[in-house]
Design a protein around this motif. Structure first.
Motif, mmCIF file in Angstrom:
data_model
loop_
_atom_site.group_PDB
_atom_site.id
_atom_site.type_symbol
_atom_site.label_atom_id
_atom_site.label_comp_id
_atom_site.label_asym_id
_atom_site.label_seq_id
_atom_site.Cartn_x
_atom_site.Cartn_y
_atom_site.Cartn_z
ATOM 1 N N SER A 125 0.856 -1.196 0.000
ATOM 2 C CA SER A 125 0.000 0.000 0.000
ATOM 3 C C SER A 125 0.892 1.247 0.000
ATOM 4 C CB SER A 125 -0.876 -0.004 1.251
ATOM 5 O OG SER A 125 -0.087 0.300 2.385
ATOM 6 N N ARG A 126 0.239 2.394 -0.126
ATOM 7 C CA ARG A 126 0.968 3.671 -0.080
ATOM 8 C C ARG A 126 1.738 3.819 1.227
ATOM 9 N NH1 ARG A 126 -3.924 6.777 -2.879
ATOM 10 N NH2 ARG A 126 -5.050 5.407 -1.478
ATOM 11 N N LYS A 127 1.093 3.439 2.336
ATOM 12 C CA LYS A 127 1.771 3.614 3.626
ATOM 13 C C LYS A 127 2.954 2.678 3.768
ATOM 14 C CE LYS A 127 -2.017 5.142 6.149
ATOM 15 N NZ LYS A 127 -3.073 4.414 6.826
ATOM 16 N N ASP A 128 2.859 1.468 3.179
ATOM 17 C CA ASP A 128 4.022 0.556 3.186
ATOM 18 C C ASP A 128 5.210 1.235 2.498
ATOM 19 O OD1 ASP A 128 2.496 -1.491 4.351
ATOM 20 O OD2 ASP A 128 1.906 -2.318 2.402
ATOM 21 N N THR A 149 2.835 -6.822 2.613
ATOM 22 C CA THR A 149 2.102 -7.788 3.437
ATOM 23 C C THR A 149 2.033 -9.047 2.588
ATOM 24 O OG1 THR A 149 0.808 -6.011 4.410
ATOM 25 C CG2 THR A 149 -0.096 -8.233 4.607
ATOM 26 N N ASN A 153 -1.391 -13.969 4.615
ATOM 27 C CA ASN A 153 -2.172 -12.938 5.322
ATOM 28 C C ASN A 153 -2.954 -12.013 4.407
ATOM 29 O OD1 ASN A 153 -1.205 -13.859 7.806
ATOM 30 N ND2 ASN A 153 0.684 -12.651 7.574
ATOM 31 N N VAL A 155 -6.017 -10.784 2.345
ATOM 32 C CA VAL A 155 -7.475 -10.983 2.265
ATOM 33 C C VAL A 155 -7.859 -10.859 0.791
ATOM 34 C CG1 VAL A 155 -9.713 -10.197 3.095
ATOM 35 C CG2 VAL A 155 -7.663 -9.861 4.502
ATOM 36 N N GLN A 174 -10.053 -3.384 7.312
ATOM 37 C CA GLN A 174 -9.561 -2.005 7.186
ATOM 38 C C GLN A 174 -8.520 -1.861 6.101
ATOM 39 O OE1 GLN A 174 -8.429 -1.033 11.241
ATOM 40 N NE2 GLN A 174 -10.498 -0.352 11.671
ATOM 41 N N ASP A 176 -7.960 -0.981 1.657
ATOM 42 C CA ASP A 176 -8.590 -0.248 0.552
ATOM 43 C C ASP A 176 -8.924 -1.146 -0.622
ATOM 44 O OD1 ASP A 176 -8.299 2.043 1.985
ATOM 45 O OD2 ASP A 176 -6.502 2.731 0.936
ATOM 46 N N SER A 177 -8.235 -2.290 -0.739
ATOM 47 C CA SER A 177 -8.464 -3.107 -1.928
ATOM 48 C C SER A 177 -8.212 -4.588 -1.663
ATOM 49 C CB SER A 177 -7.600 -2.570 -3.079
ATOM 50 O OG SER A 177 -6.463 -3.342 -3.289
HETATM 51 P P1 ADP Z 1 -2.734 2.422 3.319
HETATM 52 O O1 ADP Z 1 -1.712 1.673 4.120
HETATM 53 O O2 ADP Z 1 -2.115 3.215 2.214
HETATM 54 O O3 ADP Z 1 -3.680 3.206 4.161
HETATM 55 P P2 ADP Z 1 -4.441 0.072 3.231
HETATM 56 O O4 ADP Z 1 -5.309 0.554 4.343
HETATM 57 O O5 ADP Z 1 -5.100 -0.644 2.092
HETATM 58 O O6 ADP Z 1 -3.634 1.278 2.578
HETATM 59 O O7 ADP Z 1 -3.322 -0.891 3.829
HETATM 60 C C1 ADP Z 1 -3.077 -1.043 5.212
HETATM 61 C C2 ADP Z 1 -2.129 -2.216 5.423
HETATM 62 O O8 ADP Z 1 -2.799 -3.428 5.058
HETATM 63 C C3 ADP Z 1 -0.854 -2.176 4.589
HETATM 64 O O9 ADP Z 1 0.248 -2.611 5.389
HETATM 65 C C4 ADP Z 1 -1.099 -3.146 3.438
HETATM 66 O O10 ADP Z 1 0.078 -3.848 3.036
HETATM 67 C C5 ADP Z 1 -2.082 -4.107 4.044
HETATM 68 N N1 ADP Z 1 -3.089 -4.569 3.052
HETATM 69 C C6 ADP Z 1 -3.635 -3.871 2.038
HETATM 70 N N2 ADP Z 1 -4.521 -4.624 1.354
HETATM 71 C C7 ADP Z 1 -4.532 -5.836 1.965
HETATM 72 C C8 ADP Z 1 -5.243 -7.068 1.728
HETATM 73 N N3 ADP Z 1 -6.134 -7.197 0.749
HETATM 74 N N4 ADP Z 1 -4.997 -8.125 2.552
HETATM 75 C C9 ADP Z 1 -4.093 -8.004 3.571
HETATM 76 N N5 ADP Z 1 -3.405 -6.882 3.837
HETATM 77 C C10 ADP Z 1 -3.609 -5.806 3.051
#
Ligand code: ADP
Length: 213
Positions: A125-128, A149, A153, A155, A174, A176-177
């Motif tokens: 994700s962007r935060k990663d 991630t 793990n 989803v 929680q 986004d995709s």
């Molecule tokens: P951001 O981190 O930019 O807010 P997300 O909320 O989608 O975006 O991601 C939060 C965390 O969850 C990140 O560490 C990301 O790697 C992880 N993540 C994002 N999508 C999934 C998914 N479908 N299944 C498991 N983990 C996820």
């Protein structure tokens, strides 16, 4: 979201049909002091949504469905495959630098990370990517799979899954995709072939489409 937005007149029609049904359109119009023609659009909406049934020469009757049954019925029947977006994926050998560039060029907030064979390995994700940037490491030598991630793990959702179930997964985890996958048996081990991406934007778009038809 507990009910469909009905007009005052439509709610009034439901009350009349509840009490007097089966009742003809003519009789409903009389009770409302309106012409039959003026009522036609409201009766069409109420029958199309399944709140009223109509039988020729008998009239309108209540089906027993509530407005929230109708919403759940419509949304519950839509499958992920009907709304999903193209998956934007990078190989697990990609660097963090290139992953960030791909996020900009493809205009997505989440990248799917796949193996050499194209199977799901992880998600970034962007935060990663922000976290990797803060670490001070040279982004050109940092592989994306250090920041992602990873399986098991992740989803996921499936093309035939109801969008209600997929939306609940977005909320409860929680994220986004969700990667949309087909499950394959590859020499006795389960692999996920990535065929799409299901996001909050897909649901937002559906909401706008539902009212602009
Ligand atoms: P951001 O981190 O930019 O807010 P997300 O909320 O989608 O975006 O991601 C939060 C965390 O969850 C990140 O560490 C990301 O790697 C992880 N993540 C994002 N999508 C999934 C998914 N479908 N299944 C498991 N983990 C996820």
């Amino acid at each position: 979201m507990s009910s469909i937005e009905l007009s005052k007149r439509q709610e009034h029609i439901l009350v009349i049909v509840e009490e007097f049904g089966p009742i003809t359109g003519e009789q409903i119009a009389e009770k409302l002091n309106l012409s039959r023609a003026a009522l036609r659009p409201d009766l069409a909406i109420l029958t199309m949504s399944g709140l009223l049934g109509a039988r020729p020469r008998v009239g309108y009757y209540r089906t027993g469905k509530t407005p929230s049954d109708v919403i759940a019925g419509v949304l519950g029947n839509i499958k992920v495959a009907q709304l999903q977006s193209q998956p934007i994926a990078v190989k697990n050998t990609c660097t963090v630098y290139d992953a960030i560039v791909t996020m900009f060029t493809e205009d997505v907030g989440t990248l799917i990370v796949v193996s050499e064979n194209g199977y799901l390995e992880g998600v970034v994700s962007r935060k990663d990517m922000l976290k990797a940037t803060l670490s001070g490491t040279n982004l050109n030598s940092l592989p994306v799979n250090v920041s992602m991630t990873r399986m098991p793990n992740i989803v996921v959702t499936y093309p035939n899954e109801s969008i209600l179930v997929a939306a609940q997964k977005l909320l409860s985890h929680q994220v986004d995709s969700l990667p949309v996958v087909n499950v394959l048996d590859v020499e006795g081990s389960e692999k996920y072939q990535v065929i799409g991406r299901f996001t909050k934007t897909n649901i937002t778009r559906l909401f706008v489409q539902l009212v602009s038809k």
